[in-house]
Design a protein around this motif. Structure first.
Motif, PDB file in Angstrom:
ATOM      1  N   ALA A   1       0.833  -1.198   0.000  1.00  0.00           N
ATOM      2  CA  ALA A   1       0.000   0.000   0.000  1.00  0.00           C
ATOM      3  C   ALA A   1       0.874   1.257   0.000  1.00  0.00           C
ATOM      4  CB  ALA A   1      -0.922  -0.016   1.218  1.00  0.00           C
ATOM      5  N   ARG A   2       1.967   1.246   0.780  1.00  0.00           N
ATOM      6  CA  ARG A   2       2.858   2.401   0.800  1.00  0.00           C
ATOM      7  C   ARG A   2       3.526   2.608  -0.562  1.00  0.00           C
ATOM      8  NH1 ARG A   2       5.860   0.857   4.560  1.00  0.00           N
ATOM      9  NH2 ARG A   2       7.766   0.261   3.441  1.00  0.00           N
ATOM     10  N   THR A   3       3.927   1.493  -1.187  1.00  0.00           N
ATOM     11  CA  THR A   3       4.541   1.600  -2.513  1.00  0.00           C
ATOM     12  C   THR A   3       3.558   2.162  -3.522  1.00  0.00           C
ATOM     13  OG1 THR A   3       5.998  -0.268  -2.029  1.00  0.00           O
ATOM     14  CG2 THR A   3       5.684   0.319  -4.339  1.00  0.00           C
ATOM     15  N   SER A   4       2.319   1.650  -3.481  1.00  0.00           N
ATOM     16  CA  SER A   4       1.300   2.146  -4.412  1.00  0.00           C
ATOM     17  C   SER A   4       1.035   3.629  -4.183  1.00  0.00           C
ATOM     18  CB  SER A   4       0.013   1.334  -4.251  1.00  0.00           C
ATOM     19  OG  SER A   4      -0.964   1.779  -5.156  1.00  0.00           O
ATOM     20  N   THR A   5       1.021   4.050  -2.917  1.00  0.00           N
ATOM     21  CA  THR A   5       0.802   5.463  -2.608  1.00  0.00           C
ATOM     22  C   THR A   5       1.956   6.326  -3.123  1.00  0.00           C
ATOM     23  OG1 THR A   5      -0.448   4.865  -0.626  1.00  0.00           O
ATOM     24  CG2 THR A   5       0.429   7.111  -0.735  1.00  0.00           C
ATOM     25  N   MET A   6       3.202   5.841  -2.970  1.00  0.00           N
ATOM     26  CA  MET A   6       4.351   6.595  -3.472  1.00  0.00           C
ATOM     27  C   MET A   6       4.291   6.756  -4.991  1.00  0.00           C
ATOM     28  SD  MET A   6       7.415   4.938  -1.159  1.00  0.00           S
ATOM     29  CE  MET A   6       8.671   5.804  -2.079  1.00  0.00           C
ATOM     30  N   VAL A   7       3.907   5.656  -5.681  1.00  0.00           N
ATOM     31  CA  VAL A   7       3.791   5.741  -7.140  1.00  0.00           C
ATOM     32  C   VAL A   7       2.686   6.712  -7.516  1.00  0.00           C
ATOM     33  CG1 VAL A   7       3.270   4.447  -9.236  1.00  0.00           C
ATOM     34  CG2 VAL A   7       4.710   3.419  -7.468  1.00  0.00           C
TER      35      VAL A   7
ATOM     36  N   ARG B   1      13.892  -4.039  -5.331  1.00  0.00           N
ATOM     37  CA  ARG B   1      15.066  -4.889  -5.136  1.00  0.00           C
ATOM     38  C   ARG B   1      14.684  -6.376  -5.153  1.00  0.00           C
ATOM     39  NH1 ARG B   1      17.569  -1.534   0.008  1.00  0.00           N
ATOM     40  NH2 ARG B   1      17.896   0.457  -1.101  1.00  0.00           N
ATOM     41  N   THR B   2      13.458  -6.682  -4.649  1.00  0.00           N
ATOM     42  CA  THR B   2      13.038  -8.090  -4.595  1.00  0.00           C
ATOM     43  C   THR B   2      11.767  -8.348  -5.377  1.00  0.00           C
ATOM     44  OG1 THR B   2      11.884  -7.597  -2.519  1.00  0.00           O
ATOM     45  CG2 THR B   2      14.126  -8.464  -2.348  1.00  0.00           C
ATOM     46  N   GLY B   3      10.971  -7.290  -5.617  1.00  0.00           N
ATOM     47  CA  GLY B   3       9.711  -7.462  -6.325  1.00  0.00           C
ATOM     48  C   GLY B   3       9.691  -6.707  -7.636  1.00  0.00           C
ATOM     49  N   GLN B   4       8.471  -6.521  -8.151  1.00  0.00           N
ATOM     50  CA  GLN B   4       8.296  -5.826  -9.417  1.00  0.00           C
ATOM     51  C   GLN B   4       7.190  -4.793  -9.273  1.00  0.00           C
ATOM     52  OE1 GLN B   4       9.864  -5.747 -12.110  1.00  0.00           O
ATOM     53  NE2 GLN B   4      10.986  -7.651 -12.445  1.00  0.00           N
ATOM     54  N   VAL B   5       7.389  -3.636  -9.894  1.00  0.00           N
ATOM     55  CA  VAL B   5       6.352  -2.614 -10.014  1.00  0.00           C
ATOM     56  C   VAL B   5       6.271  -2.256 -11.491  1.00  0.00           C
ATOM     57  CG1 VAL B   5       5.525  -0.374  -9.254  1.00  0.00           C
ATOM     58  CG2 VAL B   5       6.981  -1.732  -7.742  1.00  0.00           C
ATOM     59  N   PHE B   6       5.067  -2.306 -12.061  1.00  0.00           N
ATOM     60  CA  PHE B   6       4.929  -1.927 -13.467  1.00  0.00           C
ATOM     61  C   PHE B   6       3.594  -1.226 -13.672  1.00  0.00           C
ATOM     62  CE2 PHE B   6       3.621  -6.323 -12.977  1.00  0.00           C
ATOM     63  CZ  PHE B   6       2.439  -6.446 -13.694  1.00  0.00           C
TER      64      PHE B   6
ATOM     65  N   ILE C   1      -3.101  -4.214  -7.079  1.00  0.00           N
ATOM     66  CA  ILE C   1      -3.464  -3.513  -8.322  1.00  0.00           C
ATOM     67  C   ILE C   1      -4.201  -2.237  -7.946  1.00  0.00           C
ATOM     68  CG2 ILE C   1      -4.612  -3.695 -10.554  1.00  0.00           C
ATOM     69  CD1 ILE C   1      -4.614  -6.743 -10.129  1.00  0.00           C
ATOM     70  N   SER C   2      -3.703  -1.092  -8.464  1.00  0.00           N
ATOM     71  CA  SER C   2      -4.310   0.199  -8.130  1.00  0.00           C
ATOM     72  C   SER C   2      -4.574   0.987  -9.408  1.00  0.00           C
ATOM     73  CB  SER C   2      -3.372   0.996  -7.217  1.00  0.00           C
ATOM     74  OG  SER C   2      -3.893   2.279  -6.953  1.00  0.00           O
ATOM     75  N   PRO C   3      -5.862   1.311  -9.730  1.00  0.00           N
ATOM     76  CA  PRO C   3      -6.149   2.169 -10.886  1.00  0.00           C
ATOM     77  C   PRO C   3      -5.640   3.590 -10.632  1.00  0.00           C
ATOM     78  CG  PRO C   3      -8.112   0.983 -10.156  1.00  0.00           C
ATOM     79  CD  PRO C   3      -7.096   0.837  -9.076  1.00  0.00           C
TER      80      PRO C   3
ATOM     81  N   VAL D   1      -1.534   0.485 -11.893  1.00  0.00           N
ATOM     82  CA  VAL D   1      -0.250   0.331 -11.232  1.00  0.00           C
ATOM     83  C   VAL D   1      -0.266  -1.016 -10.506  1.00  0.00           C
ATOM     84  CG1 VAL D   1       1.363   1.261  -9.540  1.00  0.00           C
ATOM     85  CG2 VAL D   1      -0.020   2.807 -10.943  1.00  0.00           C
ATOM     86  N   VAL D   2       0.687  -1.894 -10.856  1.00  0.00           N
ATOM     87  CA  VAL D   2       0.727  -3.248 -10.299  1.00  0.00           C
ATOM     88  C   VAL D   2       2.014  -3.408  -9.491  1.00  0.00           C
ATOM     89  CG1 VAL D   2       0.681  -5.711 -10.796  1.00  0.00           C
ATOM     90  CG2 VAL D   2      -0.588  -4.122 -12.271  1.00  0.00           C
ATOM     91  N   VAL D   3       1.852  -3.833  -8.212  1.00  0.00           N
ATOM     92  CA  VAL D   3       2.992  -4.105  -7.338  1.00  0.00           C
ATOM     93  C   VAL D   3       2.963  -5.591  -6.999  1.00  0.00           C
ATOM     94  CG1 VAL D   3       4.167  -3.536  -5.188  1.00  0.00           C
ATOM     95  CG2 VAL D   3       2.830  -1.781  -6.380  1.00  0.00           C
ATOM     96  N   SER D   4       4.089  -6.285  -7.256  1.00  0.00           N
ATOM     97  CA  SER D   4       4.166  -7.720  -6.976  1.00  0.00           C
ATOM     98  C   SER D   4       5.423  -7.996  -6.155  1.00  0.00           C
ATOM     99  CB  SER D   4       4.206  -8.521  -8.281  1.00  0.00           C
ATOM    100  OG  SER D   4       4.408  -9.897  -8.024  1.00  0.00           O
ATOM    101  N   VAL D   5       5.222  -8.619  -4.958  1.00  0.00           N
ATOM    102  CA  VAL D   5       6.343  -8.920  -4.079  1.00  0.00           C
ATOM    103  C   VAL D   5       6.251 -10.391  -3.676  1.00  0.00           C
ATOM    104  CG1 VAL D   5       7.526  -8.341  -1.937  1.00  0.00           C
ATOM    105  CG2 VAL D   5       6.321  -6.561  -3.215  1.00  0.00           C
ATOM    106  N   PRO D   6       7.327 -11.184  -3.862  1.00  0.00           N
ATOM    107  CA  PRO D   6       7.282 -12.593  -3.446  1.00  0.00           C
ATOM    108  C   PRO D   6       7.262 -12.719  -1.922  1.00  0.00           C
ATOM    109  CG  PRO D   6       9.465 -12.017  -4.239  1.00  0.00           C
ATOM    110  CD  PRO D   6       8.598 -10.842  -4.530  1.00  0.00           C
ATOM    111  N   GLU D   7       6.613 -13.780  -1.456  1.00  0.00           N
ATOM    112  CA  GLU D   7       6.470 -13.986  -0.015  1.00  0.00           C
ATOM    113  C   GLU D   7       7.816 -14.157   0.666  1.00  0.00           C
ATOM    114  OE1 GLU D   7       3.432 -16.640   2.631  1.00  0.00           O
ATOM    115  OE2 GLU D   7       4.840 -17.755   1.385  1.00  0.00           O
TER     116      GLU D   7
END
Length: 733
Positions: free
Chosen positions: A54-60, A236-241, A315-317, A328-334
Motif C-alpha cells: 500500500a505504501r509503494t502504491s501510494t508513493m507511485v 530490489r526483490t519485487g516488481q512494479v509496473f 493492483i491500483s487504478p 499500477v501493479v505491485v508484486s512482491v514474493p512472499e
C-alpha cells in the motif's frame, strides 16, 4: 618482554572467571529475544506485506500526480501568456528561445507550439541531455529546422532538416478536436542511441479576441517513469509496473525496457509480451481473473503464484482529469518478508557469538596493556628514522617506561630544533634565489619588449624610407607628365582650330583629303582626343594624390613634434589599406563611416600616430573578416561590415579619435591583456603580439595621451584615442 607478558597473563584468570557468567547471560537473553521475534514475525507477514505494497502504491500515485501535472501547468502558463498578448506566436525565434528557457526549469522532454497556419516552434531534450530548438514554417517539404544551441539559448547551427505537418499529428489534432486540454496517444521516435517514448499534453490557445491560434504542447519522457520505479525499495526483490487499459506496458522496475526494436523502429510491448517472465505471467493471471483490465475500478489485493512461490499482488487504478487511465501493479514474493525474519534470526545468533567474542577479546586486549607504550616508542623511532622528526611519545603509568619516554621526547626535541634551523637556512637561500630569478625574468621581459619595439621601429623606418623613395621616383615623371598635359591640350586645341580654319577657307571638294578624313574618322578622332586628354589629366591627379598620401603616411622627415592635420593621417592610412576594404568574391566591401569633427592642428609624431591608426584599423578588418567567414550572404547583407571613425574636440586642450567596428567583440579575459607585449589571439605567423603594445606606448608614453578599449560581445569593439592638442610636458624622443 616475554617474561613481562607471561607474568601479566597469569594475573588475569580471576577476571576471566568473572566475565564468563556475564557473557552467558547476554547470550541467553539475546537468544530468547530472537526466538520470540521469529514467532511474532511469522504472524505479521501478511500485515507487513499489505503495508509495504500500500505504501509503494501510494508513493507511485503521488509521483504520478506530481510528475504528470507539470506538463498541463506549463501549458496553462503559456496559454495565459499568449492569451494576454505577452507572447507573440508569430515570432517563432523568440518563442523558441522562451521555450528553451522553460526547459531549463522543468524536467520535461519537449515544450512547443503548433499553429493553425501550419507553423510550429519548440525546444526539446530528445536525448535526455542536449537542448535543441525546432523552427517549422507552414508548408512542407523541408520546412522544419532543428538548431543546436549555446549556453544562452541562442541558435548556433542547423542539425536536422525535415518535413513537418501539424495537421497529421495526433498531439495537434487531439486537443483541437476535443476543444480542451487532453493527453494525446503515446508516440515513439527512435533517435540514434536515444529511444523517445513520450506522452504529449496539449491545450488549445486563443488570442485576446478568443480566436483559435493553435495548441501548446508539452511532452514527458515515459522511460523516466521506469527510472523512478527502479529506485523504489520494493524493486530490489519485487516488481512494479504500469500498463494501459489495453494491456500496453508503460513502465517497469526491472532493467529491461518496455519496448523492442523492429527494423530500427521502436515498438511498444504488451505486458503479456514483456521479456520479464514474472511481469508476463502475473499480467496473464490478472487478465484471466478479471476477464481483461477494463473491469478493475478499485484497488485490489491478490495472492498469485509464480513458479510455485506465493506472490503478494496489489493492483491500483490511476486516472487524471485529462484522460489518462492506467493500472499500477505491485508484486512482491512472499520470501521477501520471510527472508527478513530469517535474517533477524541469523542476526540474533551472530549477536550471541559476537558477545562471547567480545568477552574473550577483553581479556586478550588487557594482556597487551604493558606492551603498548613500548610499541608506541618503537613506531616513533621508526618514524624519526624515516625523516618525520615531529614525534612525541605519551607517558605511561609504569615508572621505567615513563623515564624512557621523557628521554626519547627530549632527544626528538633537540633533533627537531637542529633540523628546523637547517630548514630556515634552506628557505632563506631559496627566497634569495627566487628573488634573483624574478629580477632576471623582469629584465629579460623588458629586453624582449625593447628588442621587439626596436625591430618594429626599424621596420617602420625602412618602410617609410622605401615609401618615400618610391613616392619621389614616381612623383618626378608624373609631375613632368602632368605639367605637360596642359601644354599638350593647348597645342591640340591650336591644331584643331587650324584644321577648322583650313576647312572654312578651302571648302572646295578634294577627293583625296575627303578619303583620308573618312579613313581616320576625323570627327571621332577630334572628339576622343579631348576625352583622352581629360582621362590622362585625371589619372595623373590620382597618382599625385596617392604619392602625397604615401609621403603623409611615412613622415620620415619629422623626428620632432609637429602640428598636423589628424584627418589627413587617417585618410592616408585608409588609402594604403584600400585593398583590404574593397569587395571580394566571398564578401562585399567594408564600409567606412566618417564622423569627423572640426579638429585643430595637433602636435604629434605624425608617422608614429599613423602607425597606431594602421594597427587599430588592421585589427578591425581582421575581426570583420573573421565574423564574415561565419555568416551567410544574407546575414552579411542584413548587417554589413562597417568601421566607424569619429573625431571631436573633447575640451579646449584635448582631441578624441574613436575607431569602432561591428564585429564579434573581444572577450573580457582578452581585453585585460590586449596591451600586453607578445599577447596575440591570431594564428602563428599572422601576429607578433606587439602591435597594440607599441600603439599603447606611442599614445601614452610618447604623446602623454590615453588609449582605451571598449568591447561588447556580439556588438563590436571601439578604441578611443585621446591626445593633447599642444605638447608641453611630454616632448621626449
Amino acid at each position: 618482554m616475554k617474561k613481562f607478558n607471561s607474568t601479566k597473563t597469569k594475573a588475569f584468570p580471576l577476571q576471566l572467571v568473572l566475565i564468563i557468567p556475564f557473557v552467558l547471560q547476554i547470550f541467553g537473553a539475546v537468544s530468547l529475544v530472537g526466538y520470540l521475534s521469529f514467532k511474532n514475525g511469522q504472524k505479521a507477514v501478511n500485515d507487513l506485506a499489505d503495508q509495504l505494497m500500500a505504501r509503494t502504491s501510494t508513493m507511485v500515485d503521488q509521483y504520478l500526480q506530481s510528475y504528470l501535472s507539470i506538463p498541463h501547468k506549463v501549458n496553462q502558463i503559456n496559454a495565459d501568456a499568449i492569451g494576454m498578448g505577452l507572447l507573440n506566436v508569430r515570432d517563432r525565434k523568440t518563442i523558441g528561445k522562451y521555450f528553451w528557457k522553460q526547459m531549463q526549469a522543468y524536467d520535461l522532454s519537449y515544450i512547443g507550439i503548433g499553429l493553425s497556419t501550419g507553423e510550429a516552434a519548440g525546444a526539446g531534450r530528445y536525448d535526455g541531455k542536449t537542448l535543441t530548438i525546432d523552427d517549422c514554417s507552414a508548408k512542407p517539404p523541408k520546412n522544419c529546422y532543428t538548431y543546436a544551441t549555446d549556453r544562452k539559448g541562442d541558435r548556433t547551427r542547423v542539425t536536422t532538416i525535415y518535413d513537418w505537418d501539424n495537421f497529421s499529428m495526433s498531439w495537434y489534432t487531439g486537443p483541437i478536436k476535443a476543444g480542451r486540454p487532453i493527453w494525446s496517444q503515446i508516440y515513439t521516435l527512435n533517435y540514434p542511441n536515444h529511444p523517445y517514448i513520450a506522452a504529449s499534453a496539449g491545450r488549445p490557445i486563443y488570442d485576446v479576441q478568443n480566436r483559435l491560434l493553435g495548441i501548446v504542447a508539452t511532452d514527458i519522457h515515459l522511460l523516466k517513469l521506469s527510472e523512478f520505479l527502479r529506485r523504489l525499495d520494493v524493486s530490489r526483490t519485487g516488481q512494479v509496473f504500469i500498463l494501459e487499459r489495453n494491456g500496453m506496458l508503460i513502465a517497469n522496475s526491472n532493467p529491461q525496457q518496455p519496448f523492442t526494436l523492429v527494423k530500427e523502429n521502436i515498438q511498444r510491448l504488451k505486458a503479456t509480451d514483456s521479456p520479464d517472465p514474472l511481469i508476463q505471467d502475473i499480467t496473464q493471471q490478472i487478465q484471466q481473473q478479471f476477464n481483461g483490465f477494463q473491469s478493475i475500478s478499485e484497488p485490489t489485493k491478490l495472492q498469485l503464484k509464480w513458479q510455485g512461490e506465493p506472490n503478494f499482488v496489489y493492483i491500483s487504478p490511476w486516472r487524471d482529469q485529462y484522460g489518462l487511465d492506467w493500472l499500477v501493479v505491485v508484486s512482491v514474493p512472499e520470501h521477501t518478508f520471510m527472508t527478513q525474519i530469517n535474517a533477524n534470526t541469523s542476526t540474533t545468533i551472530l549477536l550471541c557469538l559476537g558477545a562471547l567474542t567480545v568477552a574473550i577479546l577483553m581479556g586478550y586486549l588487557t594482556s597487551h596493556l604493558i606492551t603498548q607504550p613500548i610499541v608506541r616508542l618503537n613506531r616513533a623511532s621508526q618514524a624519526m628514522a624515516a625523516g618525520n622528526l615531529n614525534q612525541v611519545v605519551d607517558v605511561s603509568n609504569i615508572q621505567e617506561l615513563n623515564i624512557l619516554a621523557h628521554s626519547f621526547n627530549y632527544m626528538a626535541g633537540q633533533l627537531g630544533e637542529f633540523f628546523s634551523a637547517l630548514e630556515n637556512s634552506k628557505a632563506e637561500l631559496e627566497d634569495r634565489v627566487e628573488e634573483r630569478t624574478a629580477e632576471l625574468k623582469i629584465t629579460l621581459s623588458e629586453l624582449q619588449r625593447t628588442q621587439a619595439q626596436v625591430v618594429q621601429s626599424e621596420k617602420m623606418s625602412s618602410l617609410g624610407q622605401l615609401v618615400a623613395g618610391v613616392a619621389h621616383e614616381i612623383n618626378n615623371p608624373v609631375n613632368f607628365i602632368h605639367g605637360n598635359i596642359a601644354h599638350l591640350n593647348e597645342y591640340t586645341q591650336d591644331l584643331l582650330r587650324m584644321i577648322y580654319l583650313y576647312q572654312q577657307r578651302h571648302s572646295s571638294y578634294d577627293p583625296e583629303i575627303q578619303a583620308f578624313a573618312e579613313e581616320i574618322d576625323l570627327e571621332f578622332l577630334i572628339e576622343d582626343l579631348q576625352k583622352m586628354l581629360s582621362s590622362m589629366r585625371m589619372g595623373t591627379e590620382r597618382i599625385r594624390n596617392i604619392v602625397l598620401s604615401l609621403r603623409n603616411f611615412s613622415r620620415i622627415d619629422e623626428a620632432e613634434f609637429k602640428a598636423v592635420d589628424i584627418h589627413e593621417g587617417i585618410e592616408s592610412t585608409l588609402l594604403i589599406l584600400q585593398h583590404r576594404l574593397k569587395a571580394k568574391s566571398d564578401r562585399p566591401a567594408i564600409e567606412i563611416i566618417r564622423d569627423y569633427g572640426n579638429l585643430p592642428q595637433t602636435e604629434c609624431y605624425a608617422g608614429q600616430l599613423n602607425q597606431v591608426f594602421m594597427n587599430i584599423l588592421v585589427n578591425a578588418m581582421d575581426a570583420l573578416d573573421e565574423v564574415n567567414a561565419q555568416r551567410t550572404c544574407e546575414e552579411i547583407k542584413e548587417n554589413p561590415a562597417q568601421i566607424t571613425i569619429r573625431t571631436l574636440v573633447s575640451d579646449s586642450q584635448w582631441i578624441e579619435i574613436a575607431i569602432a567596428d561591428n564585429g564579434l567583440g573581444i572577450p573580457e579575459q582578452v581585453q585585460n591583456r590586449i596591451f600586453d607585449p607578445f599577447f596575440t589571439t591570431k594564428p602563428v605567423g599572422k601576429g607578433t603580439g606587439m602591435g597594440m603594445a607599441i600603439s599603447y606606448q606611442i599614445i601614452v608614453e610618447k604623446h602623454g595621451g590615453k588609449l582605451d578599449c571598449f568591447s561588447t560581445f556580439d556588438k563590436g569593439t571601439e578604441f578611443i584615442i585621446q591626445l593633447p592638442i599642444r605638447q608641453q610636458v611630454f616632448k621626449v624622443a
